[in-house]
Design a protein around this motif. Sequence first.
Motif, mmCIF file in Angstrom:
data_model
loop_
_atom_site.group_PDB
_atom_site.id
_atom_site.type_symbol
_atom_site.label_atom_id
_atom_site.label_comp_id
_atom_site.label_asym_id
_atom_site.label_seq_id
_atom_site.Cartn_x
_atom_site.Cartn_y
_atom_site.Cartn_z
ATOM 1 N N LYS A 299 -2.901 7.775 5.119
ATOM 2 C CA LYS A 299 -2.292 9.110 5.148
ATOM 3 C C LYS A 299 -1.106 9.171 6.103
ATOM 4 O O LYS A 299 -0.031 9.644 5.739
ATOM 5 C CB LYS A 299 -3.357 10.132 5.560
ATOM 6 N N LYS A 300 -1.304 8.710 7.329
ATOM 7 C CA LYS A 300 -0.300 8.901 8.381
ATOM 8 C C LYS A 300 0.778 7.811 8.407
ATOM 9 O O LYS A 300 1.948 8.119 8.574
ATOM 10 C CB LYS A 300 -0.982 8.970 9.757
ATOM 11 N N ILE A 301 0.381 6.571 8.248
ATOM 12 C CA ILE A 301 1.358 5.476 8.356
ATOM 13 C C ILE A 301 2.054 5.222 7.028
ATOM 14 O O ILE A 301 3.277 5.108 6.970
ATOM 15 C CB ILE A 301 0.684 4.177 8.857
ATOM 16 N N TYR A 302 1.262 5.148 5.951
ATOM 17 C CA TYR A 302 1.819 4.755 4.654
ATOM 18 C C TYR A 302 2.150 5.937 3.744
ATOM 19 O O TYR A 302 2.675 5.740 2.654
ATOM 20 C CB TYR A 302 0.884 3.760 3.964
ATOM 21 N N LYS A 303 1.850 7.147 4.206
ATOM 22 C CA LYS A 303 2.238 8.377 3.492
ATOM 23 C C LYS A 303 1.770 8.415 2.040
ATOM 24 O O LYS A 303 2.486 8.848 1.142
ATOM 25 C CB LYS A 303 3.754 8.577 3.542
ATOM 26 N N ILE A 304 0.553 7.943 1.798
ATOM 27 C CA ILE A 304 -0.011 7.972 0.446
ATOM 28 C C ILE A 304 -0.329 9.428 0.113
ATOM 29 O O ILE A 304 -0.995 10.119 0.901
ATOM 30 C CB ILE A 304 -1.256 7.069 0.355
ATOM 31 N N PRO A 305 0.147 9.915 -1.038
ATOM 32 C CA PRO A 305 -0.014 11.335 -1.365
ATOM 33 C C PRO A 305 -1.456 11.839 -1.393
ATOM 34 O O PRO A 305 -1.739 12.924 -0.909
ATOM 35 C CB PRO A 305 0.616 11.465 -2.757
ATOM 36 N N GLN A 306 -2.369 11.057 -1.949
ATOM 37 C CA GLN A 306 -3.762 11.509 -2.018
ATOM 38 C C GLN A 306 -4.673 10.420 -1.476
ATOM 39 O O GLN A 306 -4.720 9.312 -2.018
ATOM 40 C CB GLN A 306 -4.171 11.867 -3.438
ATOM 41 N N ILE B 77 0.802 -1.222 0.000
ATOM 42 C CA ILE B 77 0.000 0.000 0.000
ATOM 43 C C ILE B 77 0.836 1.274 0.000
ATOM 44 O O ILE B 77 0.434 2.287 -0.565
ATOM 45 C CB ILE B 77 -1.000 0.001 1.197
ATOM 46 N N SER B 78 2.011 1.238 0.583
ATOM 47 C CA SER B 78 2.837 2.448 0.650
ATOM 48 C C SER B 78 3.309 2.916 -0.723
ATOM 49 O O SER B 78 3.767 4.045 -0.872
ATOM 50 C CB SER B 78 4.041 2.224 1.567
ATOM 51 N N LYS B 79 3.170 2.065 -1.732
ATOM 52 C CA LYS B 79 3.557 2.441 -3.092
ATOM 53 C C LYS B 79 2.410 3.075 -3.884
ATOM 54 O O LYS B 79 2.601 3.484 -5.022
ATOM 55 C CB LYS B 79 4.084 1.220 -3.848
ATOM 56 N N ALA B 80 1.245 3.156 -3.274
ATOM 57 C CA ALA B 80 0.093 3.740 -3.971
ATOM 58 C C ALA B 80 0.231 5.249 -4.055
ATOM 59 O O ALA B 80 0.764 5.895 -3.156
ATOM 60 C CB ALA B 80 -1.198 3.376 -3.248
ATOM 61 N N GLY C 242 -6.255 15.927 6.763
ATOM 62 C CA GLY C 242 -5.698 16.041 5.424
ATOM 63 C C GLY C 242 -6.254 15.027 4.443
ATOM 64 O O GLY C 242 -5.643 14.739 3.420
ATOM 65 N N ILE C 243 -7.425 14.502 4.763
ATOM 66 C CA ILE C 243 -8.070 13.502 3.919
ATOM 67 C C ILE C 243 -9.153 14.191 3.094
ATOM 68 O O ILE C 243 -10.016 14.888 3.643
ATOM 69 C CB ILE C 243 -8.680 12.378 4.777
ATOM 70 N N ASP C 244 -9.090 14.017 1.780
ATOM 71 C CA ASP C 244 -10.149 14.549 0.920
ATOM 72 C C ASP C 244 -11.392 13.697 1.104
ATOM 73 O O ASP C 244 -11.300 12.490 1.331
ATOM 74 C CB ASP C 244 -9.710 14.516 -0.545
ATOM 75 N N ILE C 245 -12.549 14.323 1.009
ATOM 76 C CA ILE C 245 -13.791 13.582 1.223
ATOM 77 C C ILE C 245 -14.764 13.764 0.073
ATOM 78 O O ILE C 245 -14.727 14.755 -0.649
ATOM 79 C CB ILE C 245 -14.489 13.995 2.534
#
Length: 137
Positions: A93-100, A69-72, A118-121
């Motif tokens: 967002k916080k653990i895997y640092k996914i950009p969007q 998942i961290s590569k997404a 910082g999560i889009d909804i």
Amino acid sequence: MLSKEKDCIVVIGCGRLGSTIAELLSEERKNIIVIDKNKDNFINLPNNFSGFTIEGDATEIDTLLKVEISKAKILLVITDDDNTNLMIAQMGKKIYKIPQVIARVYDAKRESIYKNLGIDIISPTRLFTEKFKKITV
């Protein structure tokens, strides 16, 4: 499972919305993985779906690690449960640092929680309300 580049889109939830978005992304030839707890939900995907499907619980770290998942580059969390969506979106967002990270939220009162993280909804309730106001005004 993912490519070495951060170009994959992960969709959590393969109900009506998840399968429709997965179909759209597949038609656009995007690198996509769909995760759902219930493998029967994958029947919602079209026969020509070009992505991967993983049966698993996305609230479990093992499932997320399995798909790397961290590569997404994008994580769409669109189950039918706000608590599940918030939890997975936060992890992305916080653990895997996914950009969007984009999450569906039904309860409009919770929108600020997601936004503060910082999560889009996308809120079906808000979308319907706004459309209703435009139609009736």
